[in-house]
Write a protein that holds these residues in place. Structure first.
Motif, mmCIF file in Angstrom:
data_model
loop_
_atom_site.group_PDB
_atom_site.id
_atom_site.type_symbol
_atom_site.label_atom_id
_atom_site.label_comp_id
_atom_site.label_asym_id
_atom_site.label_seq_id
_atom_site.Cartn_x
_atom_site.Cartn_y
_atom_site.Cartn_z
ATOM 1 N N ALA A 10 -15.255 8.250 -34.082
ATOM 2 C CA ALA A 10 -14.155 7.846 -32.830
ATOM 3 C C ALA A 10 -14.155 8.342 -31.710
ATOM 4 C CB ALA A 10 -12.893 8.238 -33.582
ATOM 5 N N GLU A 11 -13.815 7.763 -30.972
ATOM 6 C CA GLU A 11 -13.921 8.177 -29.288
ATOM 7 C C GLU A 11 -12.570 9.038 -28.730
ATOM 8 O OE1 GLU A 11 -16.082 7.076 -26.848
ATOM 9 O OE2 GLU A 11 -17.321 6.096 -28.594
ATOM 10 N N PRO A 12 -12.928 9.717 -27.871
ATOM 11 C CA PRO A 12 -11.796 10.800 -27.325
ATOM 12 C C PRO A 12 -10.727 9.834 -26.651
ATOM 13 C CG PRO A 12 -13.969 11.595 -26.702
ATOM 14 C CD PRO A 12 -14.306 10.442 -27.347
ATOM 15 N N VAL A 13 -9.500 10.352 -26.664
ATOM 16 C CA VAL A 13 -8.374 9.704 -25.796
ATOM 17 C C VAL A 13 -8.400 10.256 -24.434
ATOM 18 C CG1 VAL A 13 -5.928 9.414 -25.835
ATOM 19 C CG2 VAL A 13 -7.022 9.332 -27.628
ATOM 20 N N ARG A 14 -8.407 9.332 -23.544
ATOM 21 C CA ARG A 14 -8.564 9.736 -22.135
ATOM 22 C C ARG A 14 -7.257 9.676 -21.326
ATOM 23 N NH1 ARG A 14 -13.919 10.618 -22.141
ATOM 24 N NH2 ARG A 14 -15.158 9.427 -23.370
ATOM 25 N N GLN A 15 -6.310 8.869 -21.772
ATOM 26 C CA GLN A 15 -5.278 8.852 -20.924
ATOM 27 C C GLN A 15 -3.975 9.252 -21.835
ATOM 28 O OE1 GLN A 15 -5.243 4.544 -19.215
ATOM 29 N NE2 GLN A 15 -5.008 5.613 -17.498
ATOM 30 N N PHE A 16 -3.145 9.894 -21.435
ATOM 31 C CA PHE A 16 -1.850 10.266 -22.339
ATOM 32 C C PHE A 16 -0.548 9.852 -21.807
ATOM 33 C CE2 PHE A 16 -5.768 13.186 -22.864
ATOM 34 C CZ PHE A 16 -5.448 12.923 -24.287
ATOM 35 N N GLY A 17 0.470 9.908 -22.536
ATOM 36 C CA GLY A 17 1.880 9.369 -22.122
ATOM 37 C C GLY A 17 1.891 7.982 -21.974
ATOM 38 N N THR A 18 1.026 7.285 -22.286
ATOM 39 C CA THR A 18 0.983 5.753 -22.193
ATOM 40 C C THR A 18 1.730 5.119 -23.181
ATOM 41 O OG1 THR A 18 -1.163 5.595 -23.534
ATOM 42 C CG2 THR A 18 -1.348 5.783 -21.164
ATOM 43 N N ALA A 19 2.419 3.810 -23.252
ATOM 44 C CA ALA A 19 2.874 2.985 -24.180
ATOM 45 C C ALA A 19 1.998 2.817 -25.274
ATOM 46 C CB ALA A 19 3.421 1.670 -23.556
ATOM 47 N N GLU A 20 1.030 2.565 -24.971
ATOM 48 C CA GLU A 20 -0.275 2.113 -26.119
ATOM 49 C C GLU A 20 -0.187 3.237 -26.923
ATOM 50 O OE1 GLU A 20 -4.110 1.468 -24.293
ATOM 51 O OE2 GLU A 20 -4.504 0.095 -25.751
ATOM 52 N N LEU A 21 -0.639 4.671 -26.541
ATOM 53 C CA LEU A 21 -0.739 5.660 -27.390
ATOM 54 C C LEU A 21 0.638 5.797 -28.213
ATOM 55 C CD1 LEU A 21 -2.778 7.928 -28.195
ATOM 56 C CD2 LEU A 21 -2.009 9.301 -26.343
ATOM 57 N N ALA A 22 1.664 5.660 -27.627
ATOM 58 C CA ALA A 22 3.167 5.984 -28.310
ATOM 59 C C ALA A 22 3.013 5.041 -29.553
ATOM 60 C CB ALA A 22 4.162 5.821 -27.345
ATOM 61 N N SER A 23 2.663 3.776 -29.030
ATOM 62 C CA SER A 23 2.698 2.635 -30.192
ATOM 63 C C SER A 23 1.900 2.946 -31.135
ATOM 64 C CB SER A 23 2.665 1.386 -29.391
ATOM 65 O OG SER A 23 2.025 0.316 -30.171
ATOM 66 N N LEU A 24 0.599 3.492 -31.040
ATOM 67 C CA LEU A 24 -0.287 4.022 -31.952
ATOM 68 C C LEU A 24 0.249 4.888 -33.018
ATOM 69 C CD1 LEU A 24 -3.143 4.006 -33.429
ATOM 70 C CD2 LEU A 24 -3.994 5.414 -31.596
ATOM 71 N N VAL A 25 0.852 5.996 -32.375
ATOM 72 C CA VAL A 25 1.426 7.060 -32.981
ATOM 73 C C VAL A 25 2.182 6.565 -34.098
ATOM 74 C CG1 VAL A 25 2.584 9.230 -32.809
ATOM 75 C CG2 VAL A 25 0.479 8.870 -31.625
ATOM 76 N N ARG A 109 -8.459 27.793 -37.235
ATOM 77 C CA ARG A 109 -7.649 27.680 -35.697
ATOM 78 C C ARG A 109 -8.016 25.960 -35.484
ATOM 79 N NH1 ARG A 109 -8.656 31.159 -30.430
ATOM 80 N NH2 ARG A 109 -7.241 30.225 -29.144
ATOM 81 N N TYR A 110 -7.006 25.697 -35.073
ATOM 82 C CA TYR A 110 -7.371 24.185 -34.341
ATOM 83 C C TYR A 110 -6.636 23.770 -33.028
ATOM 84 C CZ TYR A 110 -2.859 22.432 -36.562
ATOM 85 O OH TYR A 110 -1.324 22.259 -36.914
ATOM 86 N N ALA A 111 -7.060 23.211 -32.104
ATOM 87 C CA ALA A 111 -6.497 22.907 -30.835
ATOM 88 C C ALA A 111 -6.665 21.657 -30.687
ATOM 89 C CB ALA A 111 -7.409 23.965 -29.712
ATOM 90 N N GLY A 112 -5.811 21.041 -29.671
ATOM 91 C CA GLY A 112 -5.915 19.643 -29.133
ATOM 92 C C GLY A 112 -4.548 19.399 -28.332
ATOM 93 N N VAL A 113 -4.274 18.283 -28.217
ATOM 94 C CA VAL A 113 -3.235 17.946 -27.477
ATOM 95 C C VAL A 113 -2.277 16.950 -28.129
ATOM 96 C CG1 VAL A 113 -4.172 18.191 -25.053
ATOM 97 C CG2 VAL A 113 -4.401 16.018 -26.108
ATOM 98 N N ASP A 114 -1.050 16.697 -27.795
ATOM 99 C CA ASP A 114 -0.287 15.975 -28.411
ATOM 100 C C ASP A 114 -0.181 14.513 -27.371
ATOM 101 O OD1 ASP A 114 1.553 16.001 -26.017
ATOM 102 O OD2 ASP A 114 3.163 17.311 -27.187
ATOM 103 N N ALA A 115 0.710 13.503 -27.653
ATOM 104 C CA ALA A 115 0.609 12.401 -27.071
ATOM 105 C C ALA A 115 0.913 12.277 -25.730
ATOM 106 C CB ALA A 115 1.662 11.286 -27.900
ATOM 107 N N ASP A 116 1.401 13.400 -25.215
ATOM 108 C CA ASP A 116 1.958 13.571 -23.830
ATOM 109 C C ASP A 116 0.760 14.297 -23.042
ATOM 110 O OD1 ASP A 116 4.429 11.987 -23.902
ATOM 111 O OD2 ASP A 116 5.375 13.659 -25.023
ATOM 112 N N GLY A 117 -0.145 14.624 -23.766
ATOM 113 C CA GLY A 117 -1.228 15.810 -23.217
ATOM 114 C C GLY A 117 -0.829 16.927 -23.229
ATOM 115 N N GLN A 118 0.161 17.493 -24.061
ATOM 116 C CA GLN A 118 0.776 18.736 -23.965
ATOM 117 C C GLN A 118 -0.380 19.687 -24.922
ATOM 118 O OE1 GLN A 118 2.899 20.479 -22.053
ATOM 119 N NE2 GLN A 118 2.958 18.300 -21.161
ATOM 120 N N PRO A 119 -0.919 20.939 -24.493
ATOM 121 C CA PRO A 119 -1.715 21.554 -25.405
ATOM 122 C C PRO A 119 -0.989 22.158 -26.878
ATOM 123 C CG PRO A 119 -1.318 22.664 -23.478
ATOM 124 C CD PRO A 119 -0.646 21.435 -23.287
ATOM 125 N N LEU A 120 -1.880 22.106 -27.938
ATOM 126 C CA LEU A 120 -1.588 22.719 -29.070
ATOM 127 C C LEU A 120 -2.533 23.667 -29.532
ATOM 128 C CD1 LEU A 120 0.736 21.527 -31.266
ATOM 129 C CD2 LEU A 120 -1.263 20.258 -32.048
#
Ligand code: NI
Length: 169
Positions: A10-25, A109-120
Protein backbone atom coordinates in the motif's frame (compact mmCIF):
# COMPACT_ATOMS: atom_id res chain seq x y z
CA UNK A 1 -7.92 -14.03 0.31
CA UNK A 2 -6.99 -14.43 -3.33
CA UNK A 3 -7.82 -10.86 -4.34
CA UNK A 4 -4.60 -9.33 -5.75
CA UNK A 5 -5.26 -6.09 -3.82
CA UNK A 6 -4.46 -8.02 -0.63
CA UNK A 7 -1.01 -8.88 -1.99
CA UNK A 8 0.00 -5.34 -3.00
CA UNK A 9 2.20 -2.96 -1.01
CA UNK A 10 0.00 0.00 0.00
CA UNK A 11 0.98 3.64 -0.62
CA UNK A 12 1.64 6.19 2.14
CA UNK A 13 -1.04 8.80 2.91
CA UNK A 14 0.25 12.27 2.04
CA UNK A 15 -2.70 14.55 2.95
CA UNK A 16 -4.33 14.63 6.36
CA UNK A 17 -7.52 16.13 7.75
CA UNK A 18 -9.32 15.65 4.42
CA UNK A 19 -12.95 14.61 3.97
CA UNK A 20 -11.76 11.71 1.83
CA UNK A 21 -9.56 10.31 4.61
CA UNK A 22 -12.30 10.83 7.24
CA UNK A 23 -14.73 8.95 5.01
CA UNK A 24 -12.27 6.07 4.50
CA UNK A 25 -11.76 5.75 8.26
CA UNK A 26 -15.54 5.85 8.87
CA UNK A 27 -16.08 3.08 6.28
CA UNK A 28 -13.36 0.98 7.87
CA UNK A 29 -14.81 1.49 11.33
CA UNK A 30 -18.30 0.43 10.18
CA UNK A 31 -16.90 -2.66 8.46
CA UNK A 32 -14.82 -3.68 11.46
CA UNK A 33 -17.73 -3.23 13.87
CA UNK A 34 -20.21 -5.08 11.64
CA UNK A 35 -17.90 -8.08 11.46
CA UNK A 36 -16.67 -7.95 15.08
CA UNK A 37 -13.10 -7.53 13.91
CA UNK A 38 -10.27 -6.52 16.24
CA UNK A 39 -8.71 -4.53 13.42
CA UNK A 40 -8.92 -3.69 9.75
CA UNK A 41 -6.51 -2.44 7.10
CA UNK A 42 -7.54 -0.25 4.14
CA UNK A 43 -6.50 -2.86 1.51
CA UNK A 44 -9.15 -5.18 2.99
CA UNK A 45 -11.82 -2.84 1.64
CA UNK A 46 -9.94 -2.38 -1.63
CA UNK A 47 -8.09 0.85 -0.79
CA UNK A 48 -4.32 0.69 -1.28
CA UNK A 49 -3.32 3.21 1.40
CA UNK A 50 -1.26 2.75 4.57
CA UNK A 51 -4.20 3.10 6.96
CA UNK A 52 -5.12 0.62 9.70
CA UNK A 53 -7.61 0.76 12.52
CA UNK A 54 -7.86 -1.51 15.53
CA UNK A 55 -9.30 -1.69 19.01
CA UNK A 56 -11.83 -3.59 21.01
CA UNK A 57 -13.50 -3.84 24.37
CA UNK A 58 -14.73 -7.39 24.77
CA UNK A 59 -14.73 -9.11 21.40
CA UNK A 60 -16.69 -12.33 20.78
CA UNK A 61 -14.12 -13.34 18.13
CA UNK A 62 -11.33 -13.07 20.78
CA UNK A 63 -13.03 -13.79 24.11
CA UNK A 64 -9.74 -14.25 26.00
CA UNK A 65 -7.97 -11.08 24.87
CA UNK A 66 -7.34 -7.90 26.86
CA UNK A 67 -9.03 -4.67 25.66
CA UNK A 68 -7.17 -2.50 23.12
CA UNK A 69 -8.02 1.23 22.72
CA UNK A 70 -9.66 2.19 19.43
CA UNK A 71 -6.86 3.58 17.26
CA UNK A 72 -6.47 4.99 13.75
CA UNK A 73 -2.87 4.46 12.66
CA UNK A 74 -1.59 5.87 9.37
CA UNK A 75 1.85 5.42 7.77
CA UNK A 76 2.89 3.14 10.63
CA UNK A 77 6.48 2.33 11.56
CA UNK A 78 7.03 -0.74 13.75
CA UNK A 79 10.03 -1.69 15.87
CA UNK A 80 10.14 -4.87 17.95
CA UNK A 81 11.24 -4.32 21.55
CA UNK A 82 13.55 -7.23 22.33
CA UNK A 83 13.57 -10.58 20.57
CA UNK A 84 10.75 -12.35 22.45
CA UNK A 85 8.26 -14.00 20.15
CA UNK A 86 4.96 -15.52 21.20
CA UNK A 87 2.62 -17.93 19.41
CA UNK A 88 -1.05 -17.02 19.36
CA UNK A 89 -4.24 -17.77 17.46
CA UNK A 90 -5.23 -15.28 14.78
CA UNK A 91 -8.12 -14.86 12.46
CA UNK A 92 -8.72 -12.35 9.68
CA UNK A 93 -11.83 -10.84 8.14
CA UNK A 94 -10.23 -11.56 4.74
CA UNK A 95 -9.87 -15.26 5.63
CA UNK A 96 -13.34 -15.86 7.11
CA UNK A 97 -14.10 -18.83 9.35
CA UNK A 98 -10.48 -19.82 9.92
CA UNK A 99 -7.80 -19.54 12.59
CA UNK A 100 -4.10 -20.25 12.72
CA UNK A 101 -1.23 -20.03 15.20
CA UNK A 102 1.14 -17.22 14.27
CA UNK A 103 4.41 -16.17 15.95
CA UNK A 104 4.62 -12.43 16.66
CA UNK A 105 6.91 -10.15 18.65
CA UNK A 106 5.65 -9.98 22.21
CA UNK A 107 6.70 -6.36 22.77
CA UNK A 108 6.41 -3.70 20.10
CA UNK A 109 6.93 0.02 19.65
CA UNK A 110 4.81 1.59 16.96
CA UNK A 111 4.55 5.10 15.62
CA UNK A 112 2.56 6.89 12.96
CA UNK A 113 -0.11 9.57 12.72
CA UNK A 114 -3.89 9.75 13.05
CA UNK A 115 -6.34 11.01 10.42
CA UNK A 116 -5.53 14.64 11.34
CA UNK A 117 -1.80 14.02 11.07
CA UNK A 118 -1.27 14.05 14.85
CA UNK A 119 1.65 11.83 15.87
CA UNK A 120 1.21 8.65 17.85
CA UNK A 121 4.01 6.66 19.53
CA UNK A 122 3.29 3.69 21.80
CA UNK A 123 5.07 0.73 23.29
CA UNK A 124 2.73 -2.23 23.83
CA UNK A 125 2.74 -5.97 24.53
CA UNK A 126 0.81 -9.20 23.97
CA UNK A 127 -2.51 -9.02 22.10
CA UNK A 128 -2.21 -5.30 21.39
CA UNK A 129 1.23 -5.90 19.84
CA UNK A 130 -0.14 -8.87 17.90
CA UNK A 131 -3.06 -6.92 16.40
CA UNK A 132 -0.78 -4.11 15.22
CA UNK A 133 1.67 -6.56 13.59
CA UNK A 134 -1.23 -8.39 11.88
CA UNK A 135 -2.81 -5.17 10.54
CA UNK A 136 0.45 -3.61 9.37
CA UNK A 137 1.31 -6.86 7.56
CA UNK A 138 -1.79 -6.18 5.41
CA UNK A 139 -0.13 -2.94 4.21
CA UNK A 140 2.77 -4.99 2.91
CA UNK A 141 0.57 -7.55 1.18
CA UNK A 142 0.99 -10.26 3.83
CA UNK A 143 -1.93 -12.33 5.11
CA UNK A 144 -1.38 -14.26 8.35
CA UNK A 145 -1.41 -17.78 6.76
CA UNK A 146 2.00 -16.90 5.26
CA UNK A 147 3.35 -16.46 8.81
CA UNK A 148 2.14 -19.84 10.10
CA UNK A 149 5.05 -22.17 10.86
CA UNK A 150 3.05 -25.29 11.70
CA UNK A 151 0.17 -25.83 9.28
CA UNK A 152 -1.35 -28.46 11.58
CA UNK A 153 -2.36 -25.40 13.62
CA UNK A 154 -4.47 -23.85 10.88
CA UNK A 155 -8.09 -24.68 10.20
CA UNK A 156 -11.77 -23.85 10.47
CA UNK A 157 -12.73 -22.08 13.70
CA UNK A 158 -15.67 -24.37 14.40
CA UNK A 159 -13.50 -27.47 13.96
CA UNK A 160 -10.62 -26.12 16.04
CA UNK A 161 -12.79 -24.77 18.85
CA UNK A 162 -15.97 -26.88 18.85
CA UNK A 163 -16.77 -26.14 22.49
CA UNK A 164 -16.20 -22.39 22.47
CA UNK A 165 -18.72 -19.70 21.72
CA UNK A 166 -16.59 -17.94 19.12
CA UNK A 167 -18.65 -15.86 16.77
CA UNK A 168 -17.14 -16.04 13.33
CA UNK A 169 -18.19 -15.11 9.85
NI1 NI B 1 -6.47 -9.41 8.80
Amino acid sequence: MGDPRLLAVAEPVRQFGTAELASLVADMRDTMRDLNGAGLAAPQIGVGLRVVIFGMDHNPRYPEADPVPFTVLINPVLAPVGDDMEDGWEGCLSVPGMRGVVPRYKHLRYAGVDADGQPLDRTVSNFHARVVQHEVDHLDGILYPRRIRDLTQFGFTEALFPDEEIVDD
